[in-house]
Design an enzyme around this catalytic site. Structure first.
Site, PDB file in Angstrom:
ATOM      1  N   GLY A 162       0.814  -1.206   0.000  1.00  0.00           N
ATOM      2  CA  GLY A 162       0.000   0.000   0.000  1.00  0.00           C
ATOM      3  C   GLY A 162       0.850   1.259   0.000  1.00  0.00           C
ATOM      4  O   GLY A 162       0.617   2.188  -0.771  1.00  0.00           O
ATOM      5  N   THR A 163       1.874   1.268   0.871  1.00  0.00           N
ATOM      6  CA  THR A 163       2.762   2.429   0.929  1.00  0.00           C
ATOM      7  C   THR A 163       3.600   2.489  -0.342  1.00  0.00           C
ATOM      8  O   THR A 163       3.723   3.534  -0.971  1.00  0.00           O
ATOM      9  CB  THR A 163       3.702   2.336   2.153  1.00  0.00           C
ATOM     10  OG1 THR A 163       2.924   2.029   3.310  1.00  0.00           O
ATOM     11  CG2 THR A 163       4.421   3.640   2.385  1.00  0.00           C
ATOM     12  N   GLU A 203      22.224  10.033 -18.673  1.00  0.00           N
ATOM     13  CA  GLU A 203      22.754   9.217 -19.759  1.00  0.00           C
ATOM     14  C   GLU A 203      22.018   7.880 -19.868  1.00  0.00           C
ATOM     15  O   GLU A 203      21.845   7.351 -20.957  1.00  0.00           O
ATOM     16  CB  GLU A 203      24.243   8.962 -19.514  1.00  0.00           C
ATOM     17  CG  GLU A 203      25.115   9.356 -20.674  1.00  0.00           C
ATOM     18  CD  GLU A 203      26.582   9.288 -20.328  1.00  0.00           C
ATOM     19  OE1 GLU A 203      27.241   8.350 -20.778  1.00  0.00           O
ATOM     20  OE2 GLU A 203      27.066  10.158 -19.586  1.00  0.00           O
TER      21      GLU A 203
END
EC number: 3.6.5.-
Length: 450
Positions: A144-145, A254
């Site tokens: 969830g986080t 790059e």
């Protein structure tokens, strides 16, 4: 200076962060309390490692990193662990309640209470930089986080630091093993929200890394520490050119320039070699061509998919250790003659090489052998679309029955966001399909539309 700020979100991000910073400290000879005996210029930050560490007047080296989790237990381990003195206490940010594997909690209800604090801390780190290059964001797609809060943070970072690169290291839900039933929902919602905010996302899936640990390191039951140390080696290889002076250095922008042909197609596949245990390494030579060939074997990839079914668009080989350009050129020439590796016809050359003379370092007492040279390959291939297709299929099965959707709606999401996210991923799959077509075929299909 070209500094990078690392942001570690959620349990996966924090634990991978632990493995990475442990390894960086070993590579640079920084002690767990932040002191660095070999650094003679105290307080002036002009060495290459200062891209990742800032220095205080007393000679302490502090990671340019923020740890964020919506619940405290995982970050508390850092607060009490070996490296507790390395981090500034303000860099370890925790909330009180969990996002409970729910994207909506991480993105809306609970995430929004903490996001300003996190941005404030990031702003403090950014102010210490003379020329901030960009952000490295570590998280998982399934939690969830990891899914919800990361996507919120990425949106806000785009607003505050518009042009700065944002690279993600994301743990992709494994095909067979799963830590949460709602992983497909979270993954697709977060991918949709961050697609336009992320410049490049390196995906790793736990199952692929389990298999590598089992097969190459003979670990019967790999733990997360085993997995994360391997991921740490990969991250270290990708960032080595930012932290050490080398022969062919590569900076953050790059990577994007060479790996991302179109803005949405920014999910390179990561392969690392040699992954080998100490007992075996003792008896093997591991030449440049051997480790380069190993990179093209599907078994050594960090995401389960088969590049032999797809085409390569671009390929970045990052060597470290005892490697000279002559060997690399020979190895690449040999690979090009093998017809098993197909490039899209609009990108005939497709190899970018970075070489760094700093040999790979390993964690003492870890599983990986100390080797003279290693290579990390980042390849943008159309085969990764298989991974999206798998995930989309799982999403469809659940969403057809609207299973678990009420948890998300209850936290203030709208059902429309699900279908919108799913359509975006369908478009992403289509994009991959079109990129893989030969330019002549693509022209024919374009002609039919009008």
């Amino acid at each position: 200076m070209r500094e990078c700020i690392s942001v570690h979100v959620g349990q996966a991000g924090v634990q991978i962060g632990n493995a990475c910073w442990e390894l960086y400290c070993l590579e640079h000879g920084i002690q767990p309390d932040g002191q660095m005996p070999s650094d003679k210029t105290i307080g002036t930050g002009d060495d290459s490692f200062n891209t990742f560490f800032s220095e205080t007047g007393s000679g302490k080296h502090v990671p340019r990193a923020v740890y964020v989790d919506l619940e405290p237990t995982v970050v508390d381990e850092v607060r009490t662990g070996t490296y507790r003195q390395l981090f500034h206490p303000e860099q370890l940010i925790t909330g009180k309640e969990d996002a409970a594997n729910n994207y909506a909690r991480g993105h809306y209800t609970i995430g929004k209470e903490i996001v300003d604090l996190v941005l404030d801390r990031i702003r403090k780190l950014a102010d210490q930089c003379t020329g901030l290059q960009g952000f490295l964001i570590f998280h998982s797609f399934g939690g969830g986080t990891g899914s919800g809060f990361t996507s919120l943070l990425m949106e806000r970072l785009s607003v505050d630091y518009g042009k700065k690169s944002k690279l993600e290291f994301a743990v992709y839900p494994a095909p067979q093993v799963s830590t949460a039933v709602v992983e497909p929902y979270n993954s697709i919602l977060t991918t949709h929200t961050t697609l336009e905010h992320s410049d490049c996302a390196f995906m790793v899936d736990n199952e692929a890394i389990y298999d590598i640990c089992r097969r190459n390191l003979d670990i019967e039951r790999p733990t997360y520490t085993n997995l994360n140390r391997l991921i740490g080696q990969i991250v270290s290889s990708i960032t080595a050119s930012l932290r050490f002076d080398g022969a062919l250095n590569v900076d953050l922008t790059e990577f994007q320039t060479n790996l991302v042909p179109y803005p949405r197609i920014h999910f390179p596949l990561v392969t690392y070699a040699p992954v080998i245990s100490s007992e075996k390494a003792y008896h093997e030579q591991l030449t440049v061509s051997e480790i380069t060939n190993t990179c093209f074997e599907p078994a050594n990839q960090m995401v389960k998919c088969d590049p032999r079914h797809g085409k390569y668009m671009a390929c970045c080989l990052l060597y470290r250790g005892d490697v000279v350009p002559k060997d690399v050129n020979a190895a690449i020439a040999a690979i090009k003659t093998k017809r098993s590796i197909q490039f899209v016809d609009w990108c005939p050359t497709g190899f970018k090489v970075g070489i760094n003379y700093q040999p790979p370092t390993v964690v003492p007492g870890g599983d990986l052998a100390k080797v003279q040279r290693a290579v990390c390959m980042l390849s943008n291939t159309t085969a990764i679309a298989e991974a999206w297709a798998r995930l989309d299929h799982k999403f469809d099965l659940m969403y057809a029955k609207r299973a678990f959707v009420h948890w998300y709606v209850g936290e203030g999401m709208e059902e429309g966001e699900f279908s919108e996210a799913r359509e975006d991923l369908a478009a992403l799959e289509k994009d991959y399909e079109e990129v893989g077509l030969d330019s002549t075929e693509a022209d024919d299909t374009a002609g039919e539309e009008f």
